[in-house]
Motif scaffolding. Structure first.
Motif, mmCIF file in Angstrom:
data_model
loop_
_atom_site.group_PDB
_atom_site.id
_atom_site.type_symbol
_atom_site.label_atom_id
_atom_site.label_comp_id
_atom_site.label_asym_id
_atom_site.label_seq_id
_atom_site.Cartn_x
_atom_site.Cartn_y
_atom_site.Cartn_z
ATOM 1 N N LEU A 88 35.122 48.039 58.387
ATOM 2 C CA LEU A 88 34.078 47.066 58.712
ATOM 3 C C LEU A 88 33.952 46.920 60.219
ATOM 4 O O LEU A 88 34.923 47.075 60.955
ATOM 5 C CB LEU A 88 34.416 45.702 58.090
ATOM 6 N N GLY A 89 32.769 46.614 60.660
ATOM 7 C CA GLY A 89 32.525 46.387 62.080
ATOM 8 C C GLY A 89 31.778 47.538 62.703
ATOM 9 O O GLY A 89 31.387 48.496 62.031
ATOM 10 N N PHE A 124 32.732 56.533 55.691
ATOM 11 C CA PHE A 124 31.614 55.763 56.223
ATOM 12 C C PHE A 124 32.009 54.302 56.369
ATOM 13 O O PHE A 124 32.836 53.796 55.611
ATOM 14 C CB PHE A 124 30.403 55.846 55.282
ATOM 15 N N PHE A 125 31.376 53.631 57.311
ATOM 16 C CA PHE A 125 31.556 52.194 57.413
ATOM 17 C C PHE A 125 30.970 51.538 56.161
ATOM 18 O O PHE A 125 30.037 52.059 55.559
ATOM 19 C CB PHE A 125 30.855 51.645 58.663
ATOM 20 N N GLY A 126 31.530 50.409 55.789
ATOM 21 C CA GLY A 126 31.078 49.698 54.600
ATOM 22 C C GLY A 126 30.373 48.404 54.950
ATOM 23 O O GLY A 126 29.843 48.235 56.045
ATOM 24 N N ALA A 145 43.483 32.768 53.235
ATOM 25 C CA ALA A 145 44.028 32.737 54.592
ATOM 26 C C ALA A 145 42.890 32.611 55.600
ATOM 27 O O ALA A 145 42.083 33.525 55.748
ATOM 28 C CB ALA A 145 44.826 34.008 54.857
ATOM 29 N N PRO A 146 42.811 31.479 56.315
ATOM 30 C CA PRO A 146 41.720 31.287 57.279
ATOM 31 C C PRO A 146 41.656 32.389 58.340
ATOM 32 O O PRO A 146 40.577 32.822 58.728
ATOM 33 C CB PRO A 146 42.035 29.936 57.920
ATOM 34 N N ALA A 147 42.803 32.866 58.799
ATOM 35 C CA ALA A 147 42.811 33.909 59.831
ATOM 36 C C ALA A 147 42.221 35.209 59.300
ATOM 37 O O ALA A 147 41.603 35.976 60.047
ATOM 38 C CB ALA A 147 44.223 34.145 60.334
ATOM 39 N N ALA A 148 42.391 35.474 58.013
ATOM 40 C CA ALA A 148 41.872 36.704 57.420
ATOM 41 C C ALA A 148 40.343 36.716 57.434
ATOM 42 O O ALA A 148 39.729 37.762 57.647
ATOM 43 C CB ALA A 148 42.387 36.876 56.003
ATOM 44 N N LYS A 149 39.756 35.563 57.216
ATOM 45 C CA LYS A 149 38.288 35.483 57.237
ATOM 46 C C LYS A 149 37.741 35.882 58.597
ATOM 47 O O LYS A 149 36.730 36.553 58.701
ATOM 48 C CB LYS A 149 37.819 34.081 56.865
ATOM 49 N N GLU A 150 38.438 35.462 59.648
ATOM 50 C CA GLU A 150 38.007 35.802 60.995
ATOM 51 C C GLU A 150 38.278 37.269 61.312
ATOM 52 O O GLU A 150 37.572 37.875 62.107
ATOM 53 C CB GLU A 150 38.707 34.903 62.015
ATOM 54 N N ALA A 151 39.292 37.861 60.692
ATOM 55 C CA ALA A 151 39.658 39.250 60.960
ATOM 56 C C ALA A 151 38.693 40.232 60.305
ATOM 57 O O ALA A 151 38.570 41.364 60.753
ATOM 58 C CB ALA A 151 41.079 39.515 60.485
ATOM 59 N N LEU A 152 38.037 39.814 59.229
ATOM 60 C CA LEU A 152 37.111 40.691 58.521
ATOM 61 C C LEU A 152 35.677 40.374 58.937
ATOM 62 O O LEU A 152 35.142 39.343 58.553
ATOM 63 C CB LEU A 152 37.256 40.515 57.000
ATOM 64 N N PRO A 153 35.068 41.260 59.708
ATOM 65 C CA PRO A 153 33.693 40.984 60.118
ATOM 66 C C PRO A 153 32.728 41.080 58.939
ATOM 67 O O PRO A 153 32.790 42.015 58.149
ATOM 68 C CB PRO A 153 33.400 42.057 61.159
#
Length: 186
Positions: A88-89, A124-126, A145-153
């Motif tokens: 992702l990203g 390929f990017f997803g 996990a709140p930090a995980a939400k921010e880590a996954l664009p």
């Protein structure tokens, strides 16, 4: 020549890539159909196969790997290509300076290379929509996990031009030789 584009997906991004590949092959004059791996019983109806799956945490979805192993004999007698979607990203280089798409290559591809001798593979990017319902325990835990939400664009990062170009290379390869069977890459 008729091509099967079989895929395993969780949230639909990989299905979209598979459908785009099948559509592009058809536009290139090669009949192609995209189907989920669970809906394919007979690979023998096709002359070549493009097999794709989403990747999570470095692994291809089990449905895609199981399909490859279940249909191993039929796939070995055909031209085969593999693809994966998942990173992702928009960053093409990771924090260590490596190619993101190369480092996102599913671990299962090494075994499938030896097993199927595919003509090619691509990552390929997803895409990811944080509002979609989680599937599986792993996604449920990540969402807690709140930090995980921010880590996954969040967003759709699929590169349609790259997908089209890869489908065009497959079409050119298929047009070069009309026979089925394993063929070594150029």
């Amino acid at each position: 020549m008729k091509i099967l584009v079989a895929y395993a997906t969780r949230h639909g991004a990989t299905a979209g890539i598979a459908e785009r590949i099948a559509s592009r092959l058809a536009a290139d004059g090669i009949p192609a159909e995209a189907h989920p791996v669970a809906a394919v019983d007979d690979v023998g109806l096709y002359d070549a196969v493009v097999l794709g799956g989403a990747a999570y945490m470095g692994h291809w979805l089990k449905d895609a790997t199981s399909f490859a192993k279940r249909h191993q004999r039929e796939l070995q007698a055909r031209k085969v290509w593999l693809f994966s979607s998942g990173p992702l990203g928009n960053d093409v280089v990771d924090q260590d300076g490596g190619d993101v798409l190369h480092s996102a290559r599913p671990k299962e591809f090494a075994e499938l290379q030896a097993l199927l001798q595919p003509r090619g593979e691509e990552v390929f990017f997803g895409s990811w929509n944080p509002e979609s319902p989680p599937i599986g325990i792993g996604e449920r835990l990540i969402r807690l996990a709140p930090a995980a939400k921010e880590a996954l664009p969040a967003g759709d990062f699929r590169d349609w031009d790259a997908i089209d170009a890869w489908a065009d290379r497959i079409a050119a390869d298929v047009k070069k030789g009309s026979g089925a069977g394993p063929v070594q890459p150029d």
